[in-house]
Write a protein that holds these residues in place. Structure first.
Motif, short mmCIF file in Angstrom:
data_model
loop_
_atom_site.label_atom_id
_atom_site.label_comp_id
_atom_site.label_asym_id
_atom_site.label_seq_id
_atom_site.Cartn_x
_atom_site.Cartn_y
_atom_site.Cartn_z
N VAL A 5 13.25 12.75 -6.73
CA VAL A 5 12.66 11.88 -5.52
C VAL A 5 11.19 12.07 -5.50
O VAL A 5 10.80 13.32 -5.64
CB VAL A 5 13.33 12.67 -4.20
CG1 VAL A 5 12.82 11.62 -2.97
CG2 VAL A 5 14.74 12.49 -4.33
N ARG A 6 10.52 11.13 -5.38
CA ARG A 6 8.95 10.99 -5.39
C ARG A 6 8.72 11.08 -3.83
O ARG A 6 9.20 10.28 -2.94
CB ARG A 6 8.51 9.84 -5.94
CG ARG A 6 8.91 9.91 -7.36
CD ARG A 6 7.76 8.90 -8.27
NE ARG A 6 7.91 9.28 -9.46
CZ ARG A 6 7.44 8.78 -10.49
NH1 ARG A 6 6.46 7.69 -10.09
NH2 ARG A 6 7.80 9.06 -11.75
N VAL A 7 8.00 12.15 -3.53
CA VAL A 7 7.55 12.27 -2.12
C VAL A 7 6.19 12.00 -1.90
O VAL A 7 5.30 12.55 -2.53
CB VAL A 7 7.79 13.62 -1.70
CG1 VAL A 7 7.66 13.88 -0.03
CG2 VAL A 7 9.28 14.27 -1.94
N SER A 8 5.45 11.29 -0.75
CA SER A 8 4.24 11.44 -0.35
C SER A 8 3.83 11.58 1.03
O SER A 8 4.82 10.59 1.87
CB SER A 8 3.37 10.30 -1.10
OG SER A 8 4.15 9.39 -1.62
N VAL A 34 12.14 2.34 -1.55
CA VAL A 34 11.28 3.17 -0.72
C VAL A 34 11.70 3.54 0.73
O VAL A 34 12.10 2.48 1.46
CB VAL A 34 9.86 2.56 -0.76
CG1 VAL A 34 8.89 3.29 0.11
CG2 VAL A 34 9.28 2.19 -2.28
N GLY A 70 3.80 9.63 -5.77
CA GLY A 70 3.93 10.93 -4.97
C GLY A 70 4.30 11.93 -6.02
O GLY A 70 4.79 11.53 -7.30
N ALA A 71 4.20 13.15 -5.46
CA ALA A 71 5.05 14.25 -6.33
C ALA A 71 6.57 14.10 -6.43
O ALA A 71 7.23 13.64 -5.51
CB ALA A 71 4.55 15.60 -5.59
N THR A 72 7.05 14.31 -7.67
CA THR A 72 8.36 14.47 -7.78
C THR A 72 9.26 15.58 -7.71
O THR A 72 8.64 16.81 -8.15
CB THR A 72 8.66 13.74 -9.34
OG1 THR A 72 8.10 12.51 -9.57
CG2 THR A 72 10.27 13.68 -9.51
N LEU A 113 6.59 9.16 2.78
CA LEU A 113 7.56 8.05 2.18
C LEU A 113 8.06 8.72 0.79
O LEU A 113 7.92 9.77 0.30
CB LEU A 113 6.47 7.19 1.31
CG LEU A 113 5.53 6.40 2.34
CD1 LEU A 113 4.13 6.27 2.02
CD2 LEU A 113 6.36 5.11 2.71
N ALA A 123 1.63 4.18 -3.13
CA ALA A 123 1.56 5.78 -2.53
C ALA A 123 2.93 6.65 -2.56
O ALA A 123 2.91 7.70 -3.32
CB ALA A 123 1.19 5.95 -1.18
N ALA A 124 3.80 6.00 -2.52
CA ALA A 124 5.22 6.53 -2.54
C ALA A 124 5.55 6.67 -4.23
O ALA A 124 6.02 7.98 -4.26
CB ALA A 124 6.41 5.58 -2.01
N ILE A 125 5.34 5.59 -5.00
CA ILE A 125 5.50 6.05 -6.51
C ILE A 125 4.83 6.81 -7.14
O ILE A 125 5.11 7.78 -7.97
CB ILE A 125 5.52 4.63 -7.02
CG1 ILE A 125 6.80 3.72 -6.37
CG2 ILE A 125 5.82 4.67 -8.56
CD1 ILE A 125 6.84 2.23 -6.94
N PHE A 184 0.73 -1.21 0.17
CA PHE A 184 -0.01 0.01 -0.02
C PHE A 184 0.93 1.18 0.06
O PHE A 184 0.65 2.10 -0.82
CB PHE A 184 -0.87 0.08 1.15
CG PHE A 184 -1.54 1.31 1.49
CD1 PHE A 184 -2.55 1.92 0.63
CD2 PHE A 184 -1.20 2.06 2.87
CE1 PHE A 184 -3.14 2.82 0.88
CE2 PHE A 184 -1.93 3.08 3.25
CZ PHE A 184 -2.66 3.68 2.38
N LEU A 185 1.75 1.33 0.80
CA LEU A 185 2.78 2.54 0.82
C LEU A 185 3.67 2.70 -0.39
O LEU A 185 3.71 3.93 -0.61
CB LEU A 185 3.65 2.33 2.11
CG LEU A 185 2.96 2.41 3.42
CD1 LEU A 185 3.91 2.04 4.75
CD2 LEU A 185 2.32 3.73 3.78
N THR A 186 4.00 1.56 -0.88
CA THR A 186 4.86 1.68 -2.17
C THR A 186 4.05 2.32 -3.11
O THR A 186 4.50 3.25 -4.02
CB THR A 186 5.45 0.38 -2.70
OG1 THR A 186 6.10 -0.53 -1.66
CG2 THR A 186 6.21 0.16 -3.89
#
Lengths: 208, 296
Positions: B267-270, B231, A27-29, B250, A23-25, A19-21
């Motif tokens: 870097v991808r941030v969330s 990650v 995410g905003a760059t 993350l 979300a992480a991928i 789940f976190l992966t």
């Protein structure tokens, strides 16, 4: 813990990671390098971080663990203080590497950073167990260890596969330790082993 | 065997005293060394302590010359033994009155007086006694029984080196030579995947980290690799109009990159709210860099 429970929690952990992966991928760059340096394990020796909520004062603790009750560490400070340190799911634990609260043992030394609670305990954001940061001279090199001289004391620094890294002349951290030389001055960040007084090396910095 | 050892003792003592005597008499560090010895307090003056130390050096040199030239007479050997007794007495006095002081015995920087200093003084006494009993010069002994003499001298050299030198200084060149001969015991790293510490270092030097730092509360909580990504999971807290909320922060980075290979990493941030499990897009503000003013 029974095996079925274990696999269940392990499964839950994997589900959580998946789940976190995602979300992480997703995410905003953000691209670019910062002018600021790193902190992480070095942060154990840095100034306490200001608390996010001004009503909660930031706290810092240092000492030896005398007892562990569930998720509370009873710590005797080096100057006679006593701390109760509360670990939560959000507390990071460093003991040579990133690990979990189960790796902490009575007798370990610790640095902890967190927030002071009204009941006098410290809710830890991060704890660093047995962390040491020493300036040494390399006196000998073997397959699984470096012989280090710290002041007039001889210390063995164990090389831990997949964990020990080196940095040469300020370059990136690498698993390549083949450029270490006898007689070199080095800075060693690692985990002290209370049983024999030796060090497991996390990072050896050379030529800085 | 015993006569052989006693015949060669003058030579061994001569070499030993010549080295330590010359070190004290001509050494540039003698002033500094004298300052650390108990002599300063006994003589009430650092200059006099230096002079005394240099004087002892001169005596040692003279004895060395005598032992070397007239080894078959009693006097040089007896004098050496007497000097050794004097050293032992001095060490015992210094140890009881100022245990942290240096002994100054070998004209080298060294720590407090220990068993080694006493064994050295004992060696001088023993060597002197043996030398005094020599009734035949060492050169005729060597020419008479060269093999046995060489063995005894080698043994004496090992003993004297062990007692005189800092073991690390003797071992270091040996260890260096071993590495040169047999190669470095640690192999260079292989594989594309960089250590986790290198990825953390890359993150901490990134603009993404700087932007997310106000939200991050913990150090690295967990990390894992997934399809070329690494990650990094941190615990954090973000603030909105309703207050402060715990969150997971993350970062996803390429698991082959380091600060050397990626000077400007992507870097991808969330940020994910811990309670609702929802992504909080506004928690991390992408930094805007104002260009430095240029002189025109």
């Amino acid at each position: 813990m029974s095996p079925s429970q274990h696999s269940e929690s392990g499964g839950r952990r994997l589900d959580r990671r998946r789940f976190l992966t995602t979300a992480a991928i997703g995410g905003a760059t953000i691209v670019g390098a910062s002018a600021l340096g790193g902190l992480d394990a070095d942060a154990a020796f840095a100034e306490p971080m200001p608390s996010l909520d001004t009503a909660i004062p930031a706290a810092f603790a240092e000492g030896r663990i005398v007892a562990i009750n569930r998720n509370v560490l009873d710590v005797a400070g080096s100057h006679g203080e006593r701390y109760l340190i509360q670990l939560t799911n959000a507390t990071s634990v460093w003991k040579l590497r990133t690990t979990t609260a189960e790796a902490i043992e009575v007798g370990d030394g610790l640095y902890a950073r967190g927030a002071a609670m009204p009941d006098g305990t410290i809710a830890a954001d991060a704890v660093w167990v047995n962390i040491v940061n020493v300036y040494v001279t390399i006196r000998g090199i073997a397959k699984d260890r470096l012989h280090l001289q710290h002041g007039s004391a001889e210390v063995v620094g164990h090389i831990v596969p997949d964990t020990t890294t080196a940095s040469y002349l300020g370059g990136a951290l690498t698993a390549d330790l083949s450029k270490t030389r006898i007689g070199q001055e080095a800075q060693v960040l690692g985990a002290w082993r209370p049983a024999d007084g030796n060090i497991d090396i996390a990072r050896v910095s050379l030529g800085h | 065997m015993i006569p052989l050892v006693s015949h060669l003792a003058p030579l061994v003592c001569a070499v030993l005293l010549a080295v330590t005597g010359a070190g004290k008499l001509f050494g540039r560090q003698t002033d500094r060394l004298a300052a650390n010895t108990v002599l300063v307090r006994v003589l009430n003056d650092g200059r006099r302590a230096t002079l005394a130390l240099r004087g002892v050096g001169a005596i040692e040199l003279a004895l060395a010359a005598a032992l070397f030239a007239v080894p078959d007479t009693v006097v040089p050997g007896a004098a050496t033994a007497l000097l050794g007794v004097g050293f032992t007495g001095y060490l015992a006095y210094a140890r009881t009155t100022a245990p942290e002081s240096s002994c100054g015995c070998t004209a080298r920087a060294e720590g407090p007086i220990g068993a080694k200093a006493f064994s050295r003084a004992g060696l001088v006494v023993a060597g002197g006694v043996l030398a005094a009993t020599a009734d035949r010069p060492w050169w005729s002994e060597i020419s008479h029984r060269p093999a046995a003499a060489a063995a005894v001298l080698a043994l004496a050299a090992v003993l004297v080196t062990a007692l005189m030198a800092d073991p690390a200084r003797v071992l270091m060149p040996l260890r260096r030579a071993r590495l040169r001969l047999f190669g470095h015991p640690l192999e260079p790293a292989t594989g594309e995947r960089v250590p986790v510490a290198a990825t953390v270092e890359l993150l901490e030097h990134s603009l993404a980290w700087q932007a997310a730092m106000p939200v991050v509360r913990s150090a690295l909580l967990d990390h894992w690799d997934d399809e070329g990504w690494r990650v990094l999971h941190y615990a954090g807290a973000y603030t909105d109009e309703r207050g402060t909320h715990p969150a997971d922060v993350l970062f996803a980075l390429d698991l082959t990159l380091t600060v050397d290979s990626a000077p400007s990493p992507a870097v991808r941030v969330s940020v994910i709210d811990d309670m609702t499990g929802e992504v909080v897009p506004s928690a991390v503000l992408a930094p805007t860099r104002t260009p430095l003013p240029l002189a025109t």
